[in-house]
Scaffold this active site. Structure first.
Site, mmCIF file in Angstrom:
data_model
loop_
_atom_site.group_PDB
_atom_site.id
_atom_site.type_symbol
_atom_site.label_atom_id
_atom_site.label_comp_id
_atom_site.label_asym_id
_atom_site.label_seq_id
_atom_site.Cartn_x
_atom_site.Cartn_y
_atom_site.Cartn_z
ATOM 1 N N LYS A 33 16.011 -50.443 -2.843
ATOM 2 C CA LYS A 33 17.084 -49.074 -2.466
ATOM 3 C C LYS A 33 16.242 -47.537 -1.631
ATOM 4 C CE LYS A 33 21.169 -47.203 -3.637
ATOM 5 N NZ LYS A 33 22.147 -46.887 -4.451
ATOM 6 N N LYS A 70 18.188 -53.057 0.160
ATOM 7 C CA LYS A 70 19.197 -52.295 0.422
ATOM 8 C C LYS A 70 18.459 -51.598 0.972
ATOM 9 C CE LYS A 70 23.437 -49.923 -0.756
ATOM 10 N NZ LYS A 70 23.606 -49.411 -2.589
HETATM 11 C C1 PBG Z 1 25.425 -45.397 -5.296
HETATM 12 C C2 PBG Z 1 25.695 -45.841 -4.048
HETATM 13 C C3 PBG Z 1 25.481 -46.362 -2.700
HETATM 14 C C4 PBG Z 1 25.630 -47.549 -2.068
HETATM 15 C C5 PBG Z 1 26.233 -48.482 -3.640
HETATM 16 N N1 PBG Z 1 25.910 -47.972 -4.301
HETATM 17 C C6 PBG Z 1 25.583 -44.661 -2.052
HETATM 18 C C7 PBG Z 1 23.808 -43.838 -2.586
HETATM 19 O O1 PBG Z 1 23.430 -44.609 -2.898
HETATM 20 O O2 PBG Z 1 24.220 -42.959 -1.943
HETATM 21 C C8 PBG Z 1 25.822 -47.737 -0.730
HETATM 22 C C9 PBG Z 1 26.652 -48.543 0.097
HETATM 23 C C10 PBG Z 1 26.854 -48.531 0.802
HETATM 24 O O3 PBG Z 1 26.628 -47.674 1.454
HETATM 25 O O4 PBG Z 1 26.940 -49.499 2.085
HETATM 26 N N2 PBG Z 1 25.085 -45.738 -6.295
#
Ligand code: PBG
Length: 324
Positions: free
Chosen positions: A195, A248
């Protein structure tokens, strides 16, 4: 004479369909849904056309509508009321909290439905970070202790795949051990393994009011300049017992999706994130692209790169286009 004429295989729609190497269908899509606990009706999300923060009752009807379109897999993201947030994210482990309540209700509707539940502290943490913040630092091992309990609460409520998205070190092994110790051997783990600290999460943080109150997430989410680091993260989570590995976001990371699909013999998921969704909508609103066609192209490209499972806010739209 030309010895090769590749255009022969493109001569008509039927021939093109016949030779198509990839196709997307709703059976490979997961629909993320936002739910707020102090709402009496759904609120549309300004930055994400067609997406809502659902009230607890409304979400049930939405899940049923999607199921009738052939979408059986959902990822739940909660918006917790400010009053319940604190620096230790206590509400994250409340067995009667919004997420466990919803898991039970949705699984009761239809046992075929598959639920992915987010394991990270940001919706519950008054600092807005995925981990516990102390003196400007995110505490790794203290956070993992909470995540373990959070995963068990979700598993106990009936989650199919607990999905750590926090990027703390060692959490997959710790969660697997805790799940097994408590008898949840059937609960899967989908790890947000690679991520990235991305600029494309903006609309999501809007949707949940979950932006960090200070600093950024770069000490735990990955640096987008790196790909070997992603494979390292994924290998660790694979070895610690993840059932599915996620990359991601998706679109700026198709190379990572491709490499990981070659490297690991377990399913790879990709998250077509909020910013990627909103960009397409804005371009379509400006009449620069055709939304339906661009959406199919984008989602197909993620699949072609090697993602078996795609998390996307377009899931319902695609299902409506494709029919059952
Ligand atoms: C946080 C989380 C995020 C997303 C999913 N889980 C945002 C972040 O890490 O700040 C983002 C998903 C998206 O932008 O569609 N645990």
């Amino acid at each position: 004479m030309l010895s090769h004429r590749p255009r022969r295989n493109r001569r008509s729609q039927v021939v093109r369909d016949l030779i198509a190497e990839t196709d997307i269908s709703q059976s490979h899509l997961v629909y993320p849904i936002f739910v707020g606990e102090d709402l009496s009706s759904p609120v549309s999300i300004q930055s994400m056309p067609g997406i809502y923060r659902w009230d607890e009752k409304g979400v049930i009807d939405e899940v049923l509508r999607c199921r009738d379109l052939g979408i059986f897999s959902f990822a739940i993201f909660p918006a917790i009321s400010e009053a319940k947030k604190d620096p230790y994210a206590k509400e994250a482990t409340n067995p009667n909290g919004l997420v466990p309540r919803l898991i039970k209700k949705i699984k009761n509707l239809d046992a075929q439905i598959v639920l992915f539940t987010d394991v990270a502290l940001d919706p519950y943490n008054s600092d807005g970070h995925d981990g516990i913040l102390k003196s400007g630092k995110i505490l790794n091992d203290e956070t993992v202790e909470i995540l373990k309990q959070m995963a068990c609460v979700q598993a106990d409520a009936g989650a199919d795949f607990v999905s750590p998205s926090d990027m703390m070190d060692g959490r997959i092994g710790a969660i697997r051990k805790e799940l097994d110790k408590n008898g949840f051997t059937e609960t899967g783990i989908m790890s947000y393994a690679a991520k990235y600290a991305s600029n494309f999460y903006g609309p999501f943080r809007d949707a949940l009011d979950s932006a960090p109150k200070s600093g950024d997430k770069k000490t735990y989410q990955m640096d987008f300049r790196n790909s070997k680091e992603a494979l390292h993260e994924m290998k660790l989570d694979f070895e610690q017992g993840a059932d599915i590995l996620m990359v991601k976001p998706a679109l700026s990371y198709l190379d990572i999706i491709h490499q990981s699909s070659k490297e690991f013999d377990i399913p790879i998921a990709a998250y077509n994130v909020s910013g990627e969704y909103s960009m397409l909508h804005l371009a379509a609103q400006a009449k620069m692209i055709n939304l339906d066609q661009a959406m199919i192209e984008v989602i197909t490209s993620i699949h072609r790169a090697g993602a078996d499972i795609i998390f996307t806010y377009f899931a319902k739209h695609i299902a409506m286009m494709k029919g059952q």
